[in-house]
Design a protein around this motif. Structure first.
Motif, short mmCIF file in Angstrom:
data_model
loop_
_atom_site.label_atom_id
_atom_site.label_comp_id
_atom_site.label_asym_id
_atom_site.label_seq_id
_atom_site.Cartn_x
_atom_site.Cartn_y
_atom_site.Cartn_z
N VAL A 162 0.82 -1.21 0.00
CA VAL A 162 0.00 0.00 0.00
C VAL A 162 0.86 1.26 0.00
O VAL A 162 0.58 2.21 -0.75
CB VAL A 162 -1.02 0.00 1.16
CG1 VAL A 162 -0.34 0.03 2.51
CG2 VAL A 162 -1.99 1.16 1.03
N ASN A 163 1.90 1.31 0.81
CA ASN A 163 2.74 2.50 0.85
C ASN A 163 3.50 2.68 -0.46
O ASN A 163 3.64 3.80 -0.95
CB ASN A 163 3.71 2.44 2.04
CG ASN A 163 2.97 2.52 3.36
OD1 ASN A 163 1.98 3.22 3.47
ND2 ASN A 163 3.44 1.79 4.35
N LEU A 164 3.98 1.59 -1.02
CA LEU A 164 4.66 1.66 -2.31
C LEU A 164 3.70 2.16 -3.40
O LEU A 164 4.07 2.99 -4.23
CB LEU A 164 5.23 0.30 -2.69
CG LEU A 164 5.92 0.22 -4.05
CD1 LEU A 164 7.13 1.15 -4.10
CD2 LEU A 164 6.33 -1.21 -4.35
N ALA A 165 2.48 1.68 -3.38
CA ALA A 165 1.48 2.11 -4.37
C ALA A 165 1.22 3.61 -4.25
O ALA A 165 1.12 4.31 -5.27
CB ALA A 165 0.18 1.33 -4.18
N HIS A 166 1.12 4.12 -3.03
CA HIS A 166 0.89 5.55 -2.85
C HIS A 166 2.07 6.37 -3.35
O HIS A 166 1.89 7.42 -3.97
CB HIS A 166 0.60 5.86 -1.38
CG HIS A 166 -0.75 5.41 -0.93
ND1 HIS A 166 -1.04 5.11 0.37
CD2 HIS A 166 -1.89 5.18 -1.62
CE1 HIS A 166 -2.30 4.73 0.47
NE2 HIS A 166 -2.83 4.77 -0.73
N ILE A 167 3.28 5.90 -3.10
CA ILE A 167 4.47 6.61 -3.58
C ILE A 167 4.50 6.60 -5.11
O ILE A 167 4.76 7.63 -5.74
CB ILE A 167 5.75 5.98 -3.00
CG1 ILE A 167 5.84 6.26 -1.51
CG2 ILE A 167 7.00 6.50 -3.72
CD1 ILE A 167 6.92 5.48 -0.79
N ILE A 168 4.21 5.47 -5.71
CA ILE A 168 4.22 5.37 -7.17
C ILE A 168 3.16 6.29 -7.77
O ILE A 168 3.40 6.94 -8.80
CB ILE A 168 4.03 3.91 -7.62
CG1 ILE A 168 5.29 3.11 -7.27
CG2 ILE A 168 3.72 3.82 -9.11
CD1 ILE A 168 5.16 1.63 -7.51
N MET A 169 1.99 6.37 -7.15
CA MET A 169 0.95 7.27 -7.66
C MET A 169 1.42 8.72 -7.65
O MET A 169 1.17 9.48 -8.58
CB MET A 169 -0.35 7.11 -6.86
CG MET A 169 -1.09 5.84 -7.19
SD MET A 169 -2.73 5.75 -6.45
CE MET A 169 -2.34 5.32 -4.77
N ARG A 170 2.13 9.11 -6.59
CA ARG A 170 2.66 10.48 -6.53
C ARG A 170 3.71 10.71 -7.61
O ARG A 170 3.72 11.76 -8.26
CB ARG A 170 3.26 10.75 -5.15
CG ARG A 170 2.21 10.88 -4.08
CD ARG A 170 2.86 11.24 -2.75
NE ARG A 170 1.85 11.22 -1.71
CZ ARG A 170 2.01 10.65 -0.54
NH1 ARG A 170 3.14 10.06 -0.23
NH2 ARG A 170 1.04 10.68 0.35
N VAL A 171 4.60 9.75 -7.80
CA VAL A 171 5.65 9.87 -8.81
C VAL A 171 5.03 9.99 -10.20
O VAL A 171 5.43 10.83 -11.01
CB VAL A 171 6.63 8.68 -8.73
CG1 VAL A 171 7.55 8.64 -9.94
CG2 VAL A 171 7.43 8.74 -7.44
#
Length: 103
Positions: free
Chosen positions: A77-86
């Motif tokens: 979940v945290n990785l997905a949120h970071i990728i969405m921001r990137v």
């Protein structure tokens, strides 16, 4: 509905069923990203909206759990949120956002 459960009974839910409840999400099997827009949520149920404006959007948000919850939450979940921001930053760099002044 009321059910009597013995102490220690494990109770859980599954996101697949919750996300396909036609009473909450109109046309649940269709890809409709606009369902989250306030104008769509304000529409009547007959027109495909959920009705109720912001209340309709809130009603849809409550059962929405794309990454799960509790001790079984998705580890990414945290990785997905970071990728969405990137991705958002990359898209905005490629195509700048133009905001018109509203008067």
């Amino acid at each position: 509905m009321r059910y009597a459960l013995p102490p220690g009974t494990i109770v859980s839910t599954q996101a697949w069923s919750m996300h396909r409840d036609a009473a909450v999400f109109p046309s649940p099997e269709m890809f409709l990203p606009e369902r989250w827009l306030p104008s769509y949520a304000a529409g009547s149920k007959e027109d495909g909206g959920v009705g109720g404006g912001e209340a309709g959007a809130v009603r849809m948000a409550s059962p929405m759990m794309p990454f799960g919850t509790g001790s079984r939450i998705c580890g990414g979940v945290n990785l997905a949120h970071i990728i969405m921001r990137v991705v958002l930053v990359a898209v905005l760099r490629w195509q700048p956002l133009e905001i018109e002044a509203w008067i």
